[in-house]
Design a protein around this motif. Structure first.
Motif, short mmCIF file in Angstrom:
data_model
loop_
_atom_site.label_atom_id
_atom_site.label_comp_id
_atom_site.label_asym_id
_atom_site.label_seq_id
_atom_site.Cartn_x
_atom_site.Cartn_y
_atom_site.Cartn_z
N SER A 75 -19.87 77.11 -74.10
CA SER A 75 -20.43 76.39 -72.94
C SER A 75 -20.24 74.88 -73.08
O SER A 75 -20.32 74.15 -72.08
CB SER A 75 -21.92 76.72 -72.78
N TYR A 76 -19.99 74.42 -74.29
CA TYR A 76 -19.72 72.99 -74.52
C TYR A 76 -18.22 72.69 -74.52
O TYR A 76 -17.82 71.57 -74.85
CB TYR A 76 -20.34 72.55 -75.84
N GLY A 77 -17.41 73.68 -74.17
CA GLY A 77 -15.96 73.49 -74.18
C GLY A 77 -15.37 73.56 -75.57
O GLY A 77 -14.27 73.06 -75.81
N LEU A 78 -16.08 74.22 -76.49
CA LEU A 78 -15.66 74.31 -77.88
C LEU A 78 -15.36 75.75 -78.27
O LEU A 78 -15.89 76.69 -77.68
CB LEU A 78 -16.76 73.77 -78.81
N GLU A 79 -14.52 75.89 -79.29
CA GLU A 79 -14.26 77.19 -79.90
C GLU A 79 -14.66 77.13 -81.37
O GLU A 79 -14.65 76.06 -81.98
CB GLU A 79 -12.78 77.56 -79.79
N ILE A 80 -15.01 78.28 -81.92
CA ILE A 80 -15.22 78.37 -83.37
C ILE A 80 -13.85 78.54 -84.01
O ILE A 80 -13.10 79.45 -83.64
CB ILE A 80 -16.13 79.55 -83.74
N THR A 81 -13.50 77.69 -84.95
CA THR A 81 -12.21 77.80 -85.62
C THR A 81 -12.28 78.82 -86.75
O THR A 81 -11.46 79.73 -86.85
CB THR A 81 -11.75 76.44 -86.17
N GLU A 82 -13.24 78.66 -87.62
CA GLU A 82 -13.50 79.58 -88.73
C GLU A 82 -14.97 79.44 -89.13
O GLU A 82 -15.60 78.42 -88.86
CB GLU A 82 -12.66 79.26 -89.98
N LEU A 83 -15.48 80.45 -89.77
CA LEU A 83 -16.72 80.32 -90.52
C LEU A 83 -16.36 79.91 -91.94
O LEU A 83 -15.30 80.26 -92.44
CB LEU A 83 -17.49 81.65 -90.54
N SER A 84 -17.26 79.18 -92.57
CA SER A 84 -17.03 78.74 -93.95
C SER A 84 -18.12 79.27 -94.87
O SER A 84 -19.31 79.18 -94.56
CB SER A 84 -17.02 77.21 -94.02
N THR A 85 -17.68 79.83 -96.02
CA THR A 85 -18.63 80.20 -97.08
C THR A 85 -18.22 79.49 -98.37
O THR A 85 -18.19 80.10 -99.44
CB THR A 85 -18.67 81.72 -97.32
N HIS A 86 -17.90 78.21 -98.28
CA HIS A 86 -17.49 77.49 -99.47
C HIS A 86 -18.53 77.57 -100.59
O HIS A 86 -18.19 77.82 -101.75
CB HIS A 86 -17.21 76.02 -99.14
N LEU A 87 -19.78 77.32 -100.24
CA LEU A 87 -20.83 77.31 -101.28
C LEU A 87 -21.08 78.70 -101.83
O LEU A 87 -21.23 78.89 -103.04
CB LEU A 87 -22.12 76.70 -100.73
N GLN A 88 -21.14 79.71 -100.96
CA GLN A 88 -21.37 81.07 -101.43
C GLN A 88 -20.16 81.60 -102.20
O GLN A 88 -20.31 82.28 -103.22
CB GLN A 88 -21.69 82.00 -100.25
N GLY A 89 -18.95 81.30 -101.72
CA GLY A 89 -17.74 81.72 -102.43
C GLY A 89 -17.69 81.13 -103.82
O GLY A 89 -17.27 81.79 -104.78
#
Length: 355
Positions: A75-89
């Motif tokens: 609705s803000y004209g945005l897309e999700i590129t990726e989710l990140s789990t840097h800290l959990q990974g």
């Protein structure tokens, strides 16, 4: 060739207790207002995404949550590129020497309990696989964790077989996760990063081999880390372009002196020979990088990761979107000399060859 998507921004470095950086709506409005078209979401920030809901074992419940989340962001004209789990990974594999420091990445219930912390991390990264599929994402950003980093420049020397055993153990921990991502048709993109066991080309290949060339083992390409290692980040693309499924646009510089070089890390960031800079202020050759990634047809989002020891994050964010936009190449669908062509048949070809 393929046109790179963007500009996008990794939200992690901008999260704050003050508005607009303390709510999803606030950060979406802020990012869109600066000209970003995508956001990479750090899953450890629960006000941005509830990973337990998004990755719920209840398919209907999880899909409903993800549909609502995606609709709000769109609705803000945005897309999700990726989710990140840097800290959990990172917490999937932690050497005991780093237990106290890495406990900061885990909830209080799992601190001072490395086994429980690892189980929690695996569960989190696994839930991100389901969440990614429900959000329609094809790539996921994470860290590999590290069992061997403390032996990178060893004294005393490493015993024979240690490195092989370390990568075997790392692969053993990640294989079930990789299989889950495969079942959800999502690539796992490891950010190749100092401090991780996957920190250059050789270590990426070791891990790939240890996982029996698992097809979900891929790369989050970030040239800033390679500048600090003095690794040829341009030729890296030639070697590994088929694995590059995610892209952080981050700048850095390396200025060794008679007093410090690559191992000057005991200094504060501002005083190191190698340090991260805001986009355009460092030494990374982004023109060549964007050209290479476009030529190889890498299907990636150009995601700004802002880290700078001098410039404010507000200025870095304002400058980041136009910087990325100016580097995105609209891949051509025709050759520049097509106008000079003519209809050709086999007889004409023979005449040209004098046959």
């Amino acid at each position: 060739m393929k046109t790179i998507k963007g500009p996008a921004v990794f939200l992690a470095q901008f999260v704050d207790s003050e508005a607009p950086f303390n709510s999803l709506d606030g950060m979406c409005k802020w990012a869109a207002g600066l000209g970003y078209k995508g956001i990479q979401i750090p899953t450890w920030e629960t006000f941005l995404i509830d990973l337990d809901k998004a990755g719920s074992a209840d398919e209907a419940e999880g899909q409903a949550y993800c549909d609502e989340l995606k609709e709000k962001i769109n609705s803000y004209g945005l897309e999700i590129t990726e989710l990140s789990t840097h800290l959990q990974g990172q917490l999937v594999a932690v050497h005991p020497a780093y237990d106290i420091m890495f406990d900061n990445f885990a909830p209080d219930a799992y601190k001072n309990n490395p086994k429980a912390r690892t189980e929690w991390a695996v569960d989190q990264v696994s839930k991100a696989a389901l969440a990614s599929r429900r959000l329609g994402l094809k790539a996921h950003a994470t860290f590999s964790g590290s069992l061997l980093w403390h032996t990178a420049h060893p004294w005393p020397q490493r015993p024979a077989g240690l490195v092989e055993m370390g990568f075997e153990e790392l692969a053993k921990r990640w294989k079930p996760i990789l299989d889950l991502y495969d079942g959800n048709d999502v690539d796992v993109c490891y950010e190749i990063h100092p401090g991780e066991d996957l920190h250059d080309g050789d270590t990426f290949e070791r891990f790939l081999e240890a996982t029996n060339n698992h097809k979900r083992v891929n790369i989050l390409y970030d040239p800033s880390h390679f500048v600090l290692q003095q690794l040829d980040y341009i030729t890296y693309i030639d070697h590994y372009h088929e694995f590059i499924k995610s892209f952080h646009v981050k700048d850095s510089e390396f200025n060794p002196t008679g007093k410090k070089g690559a191992f000057g890390g005991f200094n504060d960031w501002r005083d190191r020979a190698g340090r991260y800079r805001s986009l355009g202020d460092g030494q990374v050759d982004f023109k060549t990088i964007f050209t290479k990634l476009t030529e190889y047809g890498c299907d990636v989002w150009a995601v700004m990761e802002w880290e700078c020891c001098i410039k404010s994050p507000e200025q870095g964010a304002r400058e980041g979107a136009p910087f990325i936009q100016s580097h995105i190449i609209e891949a051509t669908e025709k050759a520049f000399d097509d106008f000079a062509g003519a209809e050709i048949n086999d007889e004409k070809l023979k005449k040209i060859l004098g046959l």
